[in-house]
Write an enzyme that holds these catalytic residues in place. Sequence first.
Site, PDB file in Angstrom:
ATOM      1  N   TYR A  95      95.224 -72.526 -45.237  1.00 41.01           N
ATOM      2  CA  TYR A  95      95.703 -73.078 -43.975  1.00 41.01           C
ATOM      3  C   TYR A  95      95.212 -72.293 -42.762  1.00 41.01           C
ATOM      4  O   TYR A  95      95.500 -72.661 -41.627  1.00 41.01           O
ATOM      5  CB  TYR A  95      97.245 -73.081 -43.963  1.00 41.01           C
ATOM      6  CG  TYR A  95      97.815 -71.702 -44.234  1.00 41.01           C
ATOM      7  CD1 TYR A  95      97.928 -70.759 -43.214  1.00 41.01           C
ATOM      8  CD2 TYR A  95      98.190 -71.336 -45.515  1.00 41.01           C
ATOM      9  CE1 TYR A  95      98.402 -69.487 -43.470  1.00 41.01           C
ATOM     10  CE2 TYR A  95      98.674 -70.075 -45.773  1.00 41.01           C
ATOM     11  CZ  TYR A  95      98.780 -69.149 -44.743  1.00 41.01           C
ATOM     12  OH  TYR A  95      99.247 -67.889 -44.996  1.00 41.01           O
ATOM     13  N   GLY A  96      94.464 -71.201 -42.972  1.00 40.32           N
ATOM     14  CA  GLY A  96      94.098 -70.330 -41.853  1.00 40.32           C
ATOM     15  C   GLY A  96      92.641 -69.947 -41.820  1.00 40.32           C
ATOM     16  O   GLY A  96      91.759 -70.804 -41.843  1.00 40.32           O
ATOM     17  N   THR A  97      92.372 -68.653 -41.823  1.00 40.48           N
ATOM     18  CA  THR A  97      91.020 -68.143 -41.587  1.00 40.48           C
ATOM     19  C   THR A  97      90.071 -68.349 -42.757  1.00 40.48           C
ATOM     20  O   THR A  97      88.869 -68.116 -42.614  1.00 40.48           O
ATOM     21  CB  THR A  97      91.048 -66.648 -41.211  1.00 40.48           C
ATOM     22  OG1 THR A  97      91.595 -65.891 -42.293  1.00 40.48           O
ATOM     23  CG2 THR A  97      91.854 -66.420 -39.937  1.00 40.48           C
ATOM     24  N   LEU A  98      90.557 -68.804 -43.901  1.00 38.68           N
ATOM     25  CA  LEU A  98      89.669 -69.128 -45.022  1.00 38.68           C
ATOM     26  C   LEU A  98      89.094 -70.544 -44.915  1.00 38.68           C
ATOM     27  O   LEU A  98      88.181 -70.900 -45.651  1.00 38.68           O
ATOM     28  CB  LEU A  98      90.397 -68.980 -46.367  1.00 38.68           C
ATOM     29  CG  LEU A  98      90.606 -67.547 -46.858  1.00 38.68           C
ATOM     30  CD1 LEU A  98      91.601 -67.514 -48.000  1.00 38.68           C
ATOM     31  CD2 LEU A  98      89.282 -66.934 -47.273  1.00 38.68           C
TER      32      LEU A  98
ATOM     33  N   GLU B 154      93.988 -61.142 -49.177  1.00 29.63           N
ATOM     34  CA  GLU B 154      95.321 -61.436 -48.661  1.00 29.63           C
ATOM     35  C   GLU B 154      96.319 -60.291 -48.851  1.00 29.63           C
ATOM     36  O   GLU B 154      97.457 -60.381 -48.397  1.00 29.63           O
ATOM     37  CB  GLU B 154      95.869 -62.722 -49.293  1.00 29.63           C
ATOM     38  CG  GLU B 154      94.990 -63.941 -49.077  1.00 29.63           C
ATOM     39  CD  GLU B 154      94.883 -64.392 -47.615  1.00 29.63           C
ATOM     40  OE1 GLU B 154      95.449 -63.739 -46.717  1.00 29.63           O
ATOM     41  OE2 GLU B 154      94.223 -65.414 -47.375  1.00 29.63           O
TER      42      GLU B 154
END
Length: 192
Positions: free
Chosen positions: A24-27, A99
């Site tokens: 849901y983010g920087t990946l 993570e």
Amino acid sequence: MGHETKPTETITTATKTTTLVFSYGTLKRGFSNHVLMQDLIRSGDASFKGVYQTLEKYPLVCGPYRVPFLLNKPGSGQRVTGELYAVSPRGLSRLDELEGTSRGHYVRQPIRLLKEEGEGKDVETENVSSSCVVEAYYAHKSYEEELWERNRRRSFGAYTEKEARGYVKRNERPQHLTFLDHIRIFVSSPCD
């Protein structure tokens, strides 16, 4: 509720088992940590499965340096949109390292998703049997509530370029503090 009813789905082929991971983010594509996902795809340790959305509402907030955090508070926040990847055990190990699961940064736990098939869908009439249970990286419980309060219990439905504006890459952050130190400072500072 929601994600406790069935175990996390895995895909088994003749050669390997993969775990489905919700990003849901920087990946996600277009963001700074997607280079890791691209590396995993090139090595055969990940494959893109599509754009998905959480079945339930969850808070998605930013912490220090505009780092995104999904909070494990079903029913609060918004339905979150992200990308789904099938990841090999070796790829999962690399994601867990990024993570910080062994350092108390994030925890990987189940979440229920629906395939996003366009605007105007009514989740209330959506067939729940079309959902899938996958893994997601949530903020660690040790700071989750403070992060929610620091964001004034406001969240967003997708980590976009707008939310990422001001994001600071890991190697550009002060190195004399741990990530948990950065989080503690952030949650104890006054809101903007």
